[in-house]
Design an enzyme around this catalytic site. Structure first.
Site, PDB file in Angstrom:
ATOM      1  N   GLU A   1       4.997 -38.418   5.208  1.00  0.00           N
ATOM      2  CA  GLU A   1       6.210 -38.435   4.373  1.00  0.00           C
ATOM      3  C   GLU A   1       6.569 -36.517   3.655  1.00  0.00           C
ATOM      4  O   GLU A   1       5.588 -36.142   3.682  1.00  0.00           O
ATOM      5  CB  GLU A   1       5.884 -38.414   1.955  1.00  0.00           C
TER       6      GLU A   1
ATOM      7  N   CYS B   1      -7.379 -36.666  -4.728  1.00  0.00           N
ATOM      8  CA  CYS B   1      -6.240 -36.983  -4.281  1.00  0.00           C
ATOM      9  C   CYS B   1      -5.585 -38.124  -3.273  1.00  0.00           C
ATOM     10  O   CYS B   1      -6.064 -38.806  -2.917  1.00  0.00           O
ATOM     11  CB  CYS B   1      -6.100 -36.005  -2.624  1.00  0.00           C
TER      12      CYS B   1
ATOM     13  N   GLU C   1      -4.859 -32.063   6.544  1.00  0.00           N
ATOM     14  CA  GLU C   1      -4.734 -30.629   6.318  1.00  0.00           C
ATOM     15  C   GLU C   1      -5.186 -30.164   7.414  1.00  0.00           C
ATOM     16  O   GLU C   1      -5.219 -29.949   8.614  1.00  0.00           O
ATOM     17  CB  GLU C   1      -7.108 -31.210   6.098  1.00  0.00           C
TER      18      GLU C   1
ATOM     19  N   CYS D   1       2.300 -33.208  -6.470  1.00  0.00           N
ATOM     20  CA  CYS D   1       1.269 -32.542  -5.066  1.00  0.00           C
ATOM     21  C   CYS D   1       0.284 -33.826  -5.407  1.00  0.00           C
ATOM     22  O   CYS D   1       0.095 -34.386  -5.950  1.00  0.00           O
ATOM     23  CB  CYS D   1       0.601 -31.898  -5.959  1.00  0.00           C
TER      24      CYS D   1
HETATM   25  N1  SAH Z   1      -4.957 -29.856   2.904  1.00  0.00           N
HETATM   26  C1  SAH Z   1      -4.549 -29.489   2.393  1.00  0.00           C
HETATM   27  C2  SAH Z   1      -2.677 -29.355   1.974  1.00  0.00           C
HETATM   28  C3  SAH Z   1      -2.482 -30.080   0.980  1.00  0.00           C
HETATM   29  S1  SAH Z   1      -1.792 -28.971   0.226  1.00  0.00           S
HETATM   30  C4  SAH Z   1      -5.421 -28.551   0.578  1.00  0.00           C
HETATM   31  O1  SAH Z   1      -6.053 -29.364   0.089  1.00  0.00           O
HETATM   32  O2  SAH Z   1      -4.827 -27.686   1.106  1.00  0.00           O
HETATM   33  C5  SAH Z   1      -1.969 -30.133  -1.986  1.00  0.00           C
HETATM   34  C6  SAH Z   1      -2.066 -29.613  -3.065  1.00  0.00           C
HETATM   35  O3  SAH Z   1      -2.060 -30.489  -4.029  1.00  0.00           O
HETATM   36  C7  SAH Z   1      -3.790 -29.373  -3.124  1.00  0.00           C
HETATM   37  O4  SAH Z   1      -3.775 -27.551  -4.122  1.00  0.00           O
HETATM   38  C8  SAH Z   1      -3.822 -30.359  -3.312  1.00  0.00           C
HETATM   39  O5  SAH Z   1      -6.228 -29.808  -3.747  1.00  0.00           O
HETATM   40  C9  SAH Z   1      -3.428 -30.565  -4.355  1.00  0.00           C
HETATM   41  N2  SAH Z   1      -3.794 -32.455  -5.143  1.00  0.00           N
HETATM   42  C10 SAH Z   1      -4.360 -33.054  -4.840  1.00  0.00           C
HETATM   43  N3  SAH Z   1      -4.226 -34.109  -5.369  1.00  0.00           N
HETATM   44  C11 SAH Z   1      -3.413 -33.796  -6.627  1.00  0.00           C
HETATM   45  C12 SAH Z   1      -3.740 -34.514  -7.680  1.00  0.00           C
HETATM   46  N4  SAH Z   1      -3.514 -35.746  -8.351  1.00  0.00           N
HETATM   47  N5  SAH Z   1      -2.771 -33.598  -8.806  1.00  0.00           N
HETATM   48  C13 SAH Z   1      -2.462 -32.729  -8.543  1.00  0.00           C
HETATM   49  N6  SAH Z   1      -2.574 -31.960  -7.790  1.00  0.00           N
HETATM   50  C14 SAH Z   1      -3.402 -32.624  -6.706  1.00  0.00           C
END
Ligand code: SAH
Length: 347
Positions: free
Chosen positions: A91, A118, A159, A336
């Site tokens: 996506e 996540c 990631e 996110c």
């Molecule tokens: N793997 C990388 C890129 C993903 S970015 C990383 O972890 O940074 C996606 C962002 O959304 C990250 O900051 C992640 O921690 C955040 N995220 C993941 N699950 C989420 C959720 N359920 N609610 C809000 N933010 C979330």
């Protein structure tokens, strides 16, 4: 597999064309088509024998195919479900800001980082995306929208620093003047804290913006939310951030998800402010607060707005610049942490 022309920088296309015994201007022509995403069969100004030889060598230009497109009725955010050439689904999300369209791209099919909150990691990692498959998300979305995409955030599925070489290749490709020509300053890369990757990236001399998904400043507590902390402690992560800033001069932004009863208390905000200041010294600090977006398989709850405001106020009172991320595409699960491998929305 064959040869994926969209993953090649200009010099490698030129080398291929020279190797095939064609003059250098054919490389320019070929590259002109490749950056438009044109399939080899349709590269009209190339001689037929040249096209045939390219196809014999397995050379191809393939963009991800749009399987489904959802448009938020609330804010116009667009979520694409793309199929890659082997049928993998990923996506991407396009957000419409005043300063231009921003695309959030995926860099892996799935993710093996295992962050508890996540959705992208629920089924583990299937495979890395090729540079062309990351670039292709931007190209396909731009073609579909008929509007320029000005900014990129690598915050979709996967990631980035776990697919390091392909991601760095993608960054060079998307920045190329004869390609999409998107400036590094318009690109953000977010990591859950892959410290060796941060240290490598620091040497690439790419003035992109680095974001760190921190979510907790206490190493022991962070371990239970983000397993990567078993490999690198918060102290090691923040030390790498200091070095990154010292060498590149680029500000780092910290993402912090507010999970009710887990990460959102005022005492945690105090500890966060204290820890960041102590460990980052004079580095300018910006914290982006993300109220949790719920994922149906997980029982974490989002913080209420009073808790979010109190958390932000606590940081600001301690001299830390903190903003709350606006939630976009809430009606299409485009926020996110909600992007997932199978493209099936939670229900
Ligand atoms: N793997 C990388 C890129 C993903 S970015 C990383 O972890 O940074 C996606 C962002 O959304 C990250 O900051 C992640 O921690 C955040 N995220 C993941 N699950 C989420 C959720 N359920 N609610 C809000 N933010 C979330």
């Amino acid at each position: 597999m064959g040869m994926d022309l969209l993953s090649l920088p200009y010099d490698e296309i030129a080398a291929l064309v020279a190797d095939m015994g064609y003059p250098a201007f054919r490389a320019k022509q070929l590259r002109g088509w490749v950056v438009k995403g044109t399939p080899v069969e349709e590269m009209r100004n190339l001689p037929r024998d040249f096209r045939e030889k390219l196809i014999e060598r397995g050379c191809h230009v393939t963009l991800p195919r749009i399987v489904r497109k959802l448009i938020s009725q609330i804010d116009g955010t667009v979520k694409y479900l793309f199929a890659l050439s082997d049928g993998q689904l990923i996506e991407s999300v396009v957000m419409k800001y005043k300063h231009g369209n921003t695309i959030c791209v995926s860099c892996q099919a799935g993710c093996r980082m295992g962050c508890r909150f996540c959705a992208s990691t629920l089924r583990g990692l299937t495979r890395n995306l090729a540079p062309s498959e990351i670039l292709g998300q931007v190209m396909a979305a731009q073609n579909d929208l008929g509007e320029r995409i000005a900014n990129i955030v690598m915050m979709g599925i996967g990631e980035p620093l776990d697919n390091y070489d392909n991601v760095v290749r993608f960054l060079h490709l998307v920045n190329a003047e004869d390609g999409l020509n998107i400036g590094y300053r318009h690109i953000s890369l977010s990591t859950c804290g892959v410290v060796d990757g941060i240290r490598k990236l620091q040497k690439e001399n790419l003035p992109i913006t680095l974001s760190i998904s921190l979510h907790n400043i206490d190493t022991e507590e962070r371990k239970s939310l983000m397993p990567i902390t078993n490999k690198w402690s918060v102290e090691e992560l923040l030390a790498a951030c200091c070095d990154y800033f010292a060498e590149t001069g680029r500000r780092i932004s910290f993402e912090y998800t507010l999970i009710a009863g887990e990460t959102d208390s005022v005492s945690r905000a105090e500890a966060l402010a204290k820890g960041l200041k102590k460990q980052l010294g004079s580095m300018p600090i910006h914290v982006n607060l993300i109220p949790l977006n719920t994922v149906s398989e997980r029982d974490y709850q989002k913080s209420d707005s009073e808790a979010v405001m109190a958390f932000q106020k606590t940081l600001v009172a301690r001299g830390i610049n903190a903003t709350v991320r606006r939630r976009l595409g809430p009606d299409i699960n485009a926020s996110c942490g909600q992007l997932r491998l199978n493209g099936q929305d939670e229900g």
